[in-house]
Design an enzyme around this catalytic site. Structure first.
Site, PDB file in Angstrom:
ATOM      1  N   HIS A 229       0.921  -1.158  -0.158  1.00  0.00           N
ATOM      2  CA  HIS A 229       0.117   0.111   0.047  1.00  0.00           C
ATOM      3  C   HIS A 229       0.812   1.270  -0.030  1.00  0.00           C
ATOM      4  O   HIS A 229       0.756   2.071  -0.797  1.00  0.00           O
ATOM      5  CB  HIS A 229      -0.943  -0.071   1.411  1.00  0.00           C
ATOM      6  CG  HIS A 229      -1.834   1.128   1.400  1.00  0.00           C
ATOM      7  ND1 HIS A 229      -2.847   1.163   0.277  1.00  0.00           N
ATOM      8  CD2 HIS A 229      -2.125   2.089   2.236  1.00  0.00           C
ATOM      9  CE1 HIS A 229      -3.622   2.346   0.709  1.00  0.00           C
ATOM     10  NE2 HIS A 229      -3.236   2.897   1.647  1.00  0.00           N
ATOM     11  N   PHE A 230       1.856   1.347   0.799  1.00  0.00           N
ATOM     12  CA  PHE A 230       2.668   2.507   1.052  1.00  0.00           C
ATOM     13  C   PHE A 230       3.899   2.402   0.179  1.00  0.00           C
ATOM     14  O   PHE A 230       4.972   2.188   0.522  1.00  0.00           O
ATOM     15  CB  PHE A 230       3.205   2.807   2.484  1.00  0.00           C
ATOM     16  CG  PHE A 230       2.116   3.601   3.312  1.00  0.00           C
ATOM     17  CD1 PHE A 230       2.225   4.984   3.351  1.00  0.00           C
ATOM     18  CD2 PHE A 230       1.219   2.595   4.062  1.00  0.00           C
ATOM     19  CE1 PHE A 230       1.289   5.527   4.333  1.00  0.00           C
ATOM     20  CE2 PHE A 230       0.295   3.398   4.804  1.00  0.00           C
ATOM     21  CZ  PHE A 230       0.149   4.717   5.013  1.00  0.00           C
TER      22      PHE A 230
END
Length: 311
Positions: free
Chosen positions: A269-270
């Site tokens: 996600h990041f």
């Protein structure tokens, strides 16, 4: 590398002190960096160092996040209603306060519903979109994300479900899940995120926003129609192992913006945390092509297509 100086300021937007980071020459192309959950503008520090010698980058904290004011939520009798519409109101006022008339918007996670609201209100502001794990399609919602977006105020157990994700263990997992090389991800990101989550009153703010997330899903068709109508230059960068927003959501953009450029990254996600060395040059090239095309248009000459879809 000539690392630029980053300034840290606050500006009043309708009585809310909004904290923001700014770097780069103000006469250069501007990028507005809209952060995600559970983070704040600090998630863009390394990107600002990487690109601030060439571009004007601005990263605000939303109300209730990071170093911005966190007015007492209306659900606790306070003056501020924490909805995504209200966050967009404040970010709209922020852009006006700083005189931002034209920019490339970086949309990550919560930055997508905030940014698409801005785009729908002010298409003339949007020079281009960098979309990094910022979802706008139901096909992009994982079962975990679907469960969260189904939560509503007043539903039994809904607030407890949100409280369960505001822990250090879950915050850390949002950074590490799906990463190809977790050892490349510094712990400062999730540590600082958790610091802000644990401040007094912040939990209720996140509950209110989580229980309002369904309003974003309801607007997906409108945002998709906006993309089809305006066809903005778009660079889509996606951590393909994101447990919340699936690869299908990244590919769905290509149906509405056929000229978009898609890069699937072997991370979660990041994505910036692990893939900054890949992402920063892609953004620089994207911005340069936007401005080269604009210059060519002013000169009355043709220019090659801005971007093509990548497999």
């Amino acid at each position: 590398m000539n690392i630029p100086q980053v300034t840290h300021r606050r500006v009043d937007v309708d009585g809310v002190q909004v904290f923001y980071r700014e770097t780069g020459p103000k006469d250069a192309p501007t990028l507005l960096l809209l952060h995600g959950f559970p983070s704040a503008s600090h998630q863009y520090r390394r990107l600002m160092d990487a690109l601030g010698d060439r571009y004007h980058l601005i990263a605000p904290d939303y109300p209730g996040f990071g170093h911005s004011d966190a007015p007492l939520p209306s659900t606790l009798g306070g003056p501020f209603t924490y909805t995504f519409e209200r966050l967009a109101d404040v970010m709209e006022g922020f852009c006006r306060a700083l005189g931002l008339g034209r920019f490339v918007a970086y949309l990550f996670d919560f930055g997508a519903p905030v940014g698409f609201r801005l785009a729908a209100r002010h298409p003339e502001w949007i020079e281009g979109l960098v979309i990094q794990n910022g979802n706008a399609y139901t096909t992009g919602l994982s079962p975990m994300a679907q469960a969260m977006t189904a939560l509503r105020p007043g539903v039994k157990g809904a607030e407890d479900s949100v409280l369960n994700i505001l822990t250090l263990e879950v915050t850390r997992s949002q950074y590490l899940t799906g990463a190809a090389n977790p050892e490349h991800i510094a712990p400062e990101g999730w540590t600082l995120d958790q610091h802000f989550l644990d401040l007094p009153g912040r939990a209720q703010i996140q509950i209110d926003l989580a229980l309002n997330y369904h309003s974003n899903v309801a607007l997906y068709p409108q945002w998709q129609a906006w993309l089809r109508a305006h066809r903005p230059p778009a660079l889509i960068l996606w951590g393909r192992h994101d447990p919340f927003f699936l690869e299908a959501g990244a590919r769905a953009y290509l149906d509405d913006v056929p000229g978009a450029e898609l890069h699937l990254l072997d991370t979660g996600h990041f994505a910036l945390e692990e893939c900054l060395p890949v992402i920063a040059p892609l953004i620089a090239d994207f911005v340069e092509r936007i401005h080269a095309r604009g210059h060519a248009s002013q000169q009355g000459t043709s220019h090659p297509a801005l971007a093509t879809a990548m497999p």
